[in-house]
Design a protein around this motif. Structure first.
Motif, PDB file in Angstrom:
ATOM      1  N   TYR A   1      33.264  46.106  45.846  1.00 41.44           N
ATOM      2  CA  TYR A   1      34.525  45.889  46.469  1.00 41.44           C
ATOM      3  C   TYR A   1      35.226  45.023  45.872  1.00 41.44           C
ATOM      4  CZ  TYR A   1      33.727  50.227  48.156  1.00 41.44           C
ATOM      5  OH  TYR A   1      33.035  51.684  48.267  1.00 41.44           O
ATOM      6  N   THR A   2      34.857  43.784  45.516  1.00 47.45           N
ATOM      7  CA  THR A   2      36.040  42.927  45.122  1.00 47.45           C
ATOM      8  C   THR A   2      35.639  42.556  43.632  1.00 47.45           C
ATOM      9  OG1 THR A   2      35.342  41.312  47.055  1.00 47.45           O
ATOM     10  CG2 THR A   2      35.581  40.468  44.666  1.00 47.45           C
ATOM     11  N   ARG A   3      37.661  42.339  42.876  1.00 45.38           N
ATOM     12  CA  ARG A   3      37.783  41.911  41.838  1.00 45.38           C
ATOM     13  C   ARG A   3      36.804  40.428  41.311  1.00 45.38           C
ATOM     14  NH1 ARG A   3      43.770  44.719  40.621  1.00 45.38           N
ATOM     15  NH2 ARG A   3      42.656  47.217  40.998  1.00 45.38           N
ATOM     16  N   ARG A   4      36.423  40.353  39.729  1.00 42.99           N
ATOM     17  CA  ARG A   4      35.640  39.883  39.654  1.00 42.99           C
ATOM     18  C   ARG A   4      35.383  39.437  38.299  1.00 42.99           C
ATOM     19  NH1 ARG A   4      31.748  38.073  42.719  1.00 42.99           N
ATOM     20  NH2 ARG A   4      32.161  40.121  44.594  1.00 42.99           N
ATOM     21  N   GLY A   5      36.110  38.379  37.289  1.00 40.90           N
ATOM     22  CA  GLY A   5      35.792  38.348  35.768  1.00 40.90           C
ATOM     23  C   GLY A   5      36.803  37.787  35.663  1.00 40.90           C
ATOM     24  N   GLN A   6      37.090  37.717  34.139  1.00 37.81           N
ATOM     25  CA  GLN A   6      38.454  37.264  33.343  1.00 37.81           C
ATOM     26  C   GLN A   6      38.850  39.023  33.228  1.00 37.81           C
ATOM     27  OE1 GLN A   6      37.646  35.960  29.181  1.00 37.81           O
ATOM     28  NE2 GLN A   6      39.502  35.737  29.655  1.00 37.81           N
TER      29      GLN A   6
ATOM     30  N   ASN B   1      39.014  41.006  35.577  1.00 35.03           N
ATOM     31  CA  ASN B   1      39.635  41.829  36.643  1.00 35.03           C
ATOM     32  C   ASN B   1      39.156  42.871  37.163  1.00 35.03           C
ATOM     33  OD1 ASN B   1      41.332  40.360  39.145  1.00 35.03           O
ATOM     34  ND2 ASN B   1      43.390  41.514  39.155  1.00 35.03           N
TER      35      ASN B   1
ATOM     36  N   GLN C   1      37.394  54.616  41.760  1.00 36.80           N
ATOM     37  CA  GLN C   1      38.810  54.918  41.422  1.00 36.80           C
ATOM     38  C   GLN C   1      38.330  55.541  39.928  1.00 36.80           C
ATOM     39  OE1 GLN C   1      37.547  52.351  42.644  1.00 36.80           O
ATOM     40  NE2 GLN C   1      39.583  51.711  44.265  1.00 36.80           N
TER      41      GLN C   1
ATOM     42  N   ARG D   1      32.730  40.004  32.317  1.00 36.64           N
ATOM     43  CA  ARG D   1      33.232  38.287  31.801  1.00 36.64           C
ATOM     44  C   ARG D   1      33.292  37.804  32.879  1.00 36.64           C
ATOM     45  NH1 ARG D   1      33.644  41.966  27.991  1.00 36.64           N
ATOM     46  NH2 ARG D   1      34.612  41.872  25.760  1.00 36.64           N
ATOM     47  N   ALA D   2      32.222  37.974  34.029  1.00 40.07           N
ATOM     48  CA  ALA D   2      31.920  37.243  34.956  1.00 40.07           C
ATOM     49  C   ALA D   2      30.921  36.671  34.608  1.00 40.07           C
ATOM     50  CB  ALA D   2      32.287  37.772  36.853  1.00 40.07           C
ATOM     51  N   VAL D   3      30.227  35.656  35.045  1.00 37.13           N
ATOM     52  CA  VAL D   3      28.768  35.135  35.110  1.00 37.13           C
ATOM     53  C   VAL D   3      28.246  35.721  36.263  1.00 37.13           C
ATOM     54  CG1 VAL D   3      27.554  32.868  35.691  1.00 37.13           C
ATOM     55  CG2 VAL D   3      30.140  32.791  34.798  1.00 37.13           C
ATOM     56  N   PRO D   4      27.068  36.343  35.340  1.00 40.10           N
ATOM     57  CA  PRO D   4      26.076  37.049  36.149  1.00 40.10           C
ATOM     58  C   PRO D   4      25.760  35.788  37.704  1.00 40.10           C
ATOM     59  CG  PRO D   4      25.517  36.865  34.171  1.00 40.10           C
ATOM     60  CD  PRO D   4      26.435  36.180  33.943  1.00 40.10           C
TER      61      PRO D   4
END
Lengths: 122, 274
Positions: free
Chosen positions: B178-183, B185, B194, B240-243
């Protein structure tokens, strides 16, 4: 005759001194510019090294926070490549952007510490 | 202790309780969410992923299932599974006579203090018998996993969360989901809850419920069978998050949480996806 000889010598000496001054001036100008350029490069390189250190430290913080962004890696790589090519302006610009983006990623990590809970179905 | 302190303490503990819901309450809330979102679809259908909610894509998928591309992986996996190790032992010495054990994975291993996925268990088995570990994401490990998933078809997912350490691992996976991450968001649930069922470019987003029933999967864009953590990595890259590393604690906990959300659902892997 003697007076003529003496006058000729004086004229020659003055001419010689004048040309000597001109030679000295033309030799000093580029040397000063060269030193200034070297000083500028050294300063920029030191600034860049400091920026890169900051960029890498912040990137590591985003990794620890599990919020690293791919673009930060790209900017750090671009900065290194530009520095290797001697393009310090581009290198500095990329390092500065990497820093800015890492700060955004860390902001995201901080704000998400509590926001995620609101998305869980109740 | 003053009354005000007591009230503060009581309120604080109520807040903590509201934040840390128990896994079963979470699972039921998720099922309710999809039931309200798709009132005409039987929740059991969600084992088919996005094909439960998109009838046209379902038709294409059913045709693909006539000659499924994952069949070769099952055959290869069966051969690998039954080939004895150099010491004469085999996978059966680790998993028992029935290779259909996928419904129990991932499980929380108290002795090791962490989540063990089926892929981790397969490699643990190999190491215990003197064999080298296999690469995590594709190839032989995915094939063995595909065979074991095939043997597990029809069984219901039965994940247990029965210790404080297991709950902590579940909580960690839930927070990740449930956490937003990466460029960009994005959080996992942003697409799969959602905005579930909406189109993202040419793809319809699939529901969280049933996400883990059909892995490993043959994906058209991969052209081979891969496991769910490869997909986790792709999702992270897409925002766009580092995996994270395959089978890292982060991804194992995520898989634990996600699989628990589908607890009780029927396994139908391996699957095929576009």
């Amino acid at each position: 005759m003697k007076i003529l000889w003496i006058s000729g010598l004086i004229i020659l000496s003055v001419a010689a001194c004048d040309s000597q001054e001109k030679v000295t001036e033309t030799a000093v100008e580029p040397a000063v510019a060269e030193v200034a350029a070297v000083v500028a490069v050294v300063t920029q390189t030191q600034d860049f090294a400091s920026l890169m250190q900051q960029a890498e430290d912040l990137y590591m913080q985003t990794k620890v926070a599990k919020h690293a962004w791919l673009i930060n890696l790209d900017r750090i790589k671009d900065a290194r490549l530009a520095a290797e090519k001697g393009d310090m302006d581009t290198a500095v610009a990329n390092a500065e952007e990497a820093i800015k983006l890492s700060r955004l990623a860390l902001n995201q990590a901080e704000s998400e510490k509590s926001r995620w809970q609101a998305r869980v179905p109740q | 202790m003053k009354w005000t302190n007591l009230i503060t303490l009581l309120l604080a503990s109520m807040m903590v309780a509201s934040v840390q819901a128990d896994p079963e309450t979470d699972r039921q809330a998720l099922r309710d969410f999809y039931q309200q979102k798709f009132p005409d679809i039987d929740l059991a259908e969600f084992k088919n992923g996005v094909y439960a909610i998109d009838s046209k894509m379902r038709e294409q998928w059913l045709e693909m299932e006539d000659f499924p591309a994952y069949e070769i992986a099952i055959d290869e996996g069966e051969e690998l599974y039954n080939t004895p190790f150099a010491n004469g032992k085999s996978y059966a010495d680790c998993f028992g006579d029935d290779p259909g054990v996928k419904h129990n994975y991932p499980m929380f291993d108290q002795a090791r203090g962490g989540v063990v996925t089926l892929e981790v268990a397969i490699n643990q088995c190999r190491k215990e018998h003197g064999e080298a570990a296999l690469p995590w994401l594709v190839g032989e490990l995915a094939e063995i996993s595909a065979y074991m998933a095939y043997q597990s078809r029809g069984k219901s997912i039965d994940i247990k969360i029965d210790s404080p350490e297991a709950i902590a691992a579940y909580d960690d996976g839930e927070q990740f989901y449930y956490t937003r991450r990466g460029q960009l968001n994005f959080e996992c649930s942003g697409c799969h809850q959602q905005n579930v069922g909406k189109m993202l470019r040419a793809e319809r987003t699939s529901p969280t419920l049933g996400h883990t029933t059909h892995w490993p999967v043959y994906r058209g864009r991969w052209q081979y069978v891969g496991n769910i953590q490869k997909r986790f990595q792709e999702c992270n890259i897409q925002v766009r998050a580092v995996p994270f590393e395959a089978q890292s604690e982060t991804y194992r906990n995520l898989e634990y949480f996600l699989t628990y959300m589908s607890n009780g659902m029927e396994l139908n892997g391996p699957g095929s996806r576009r």
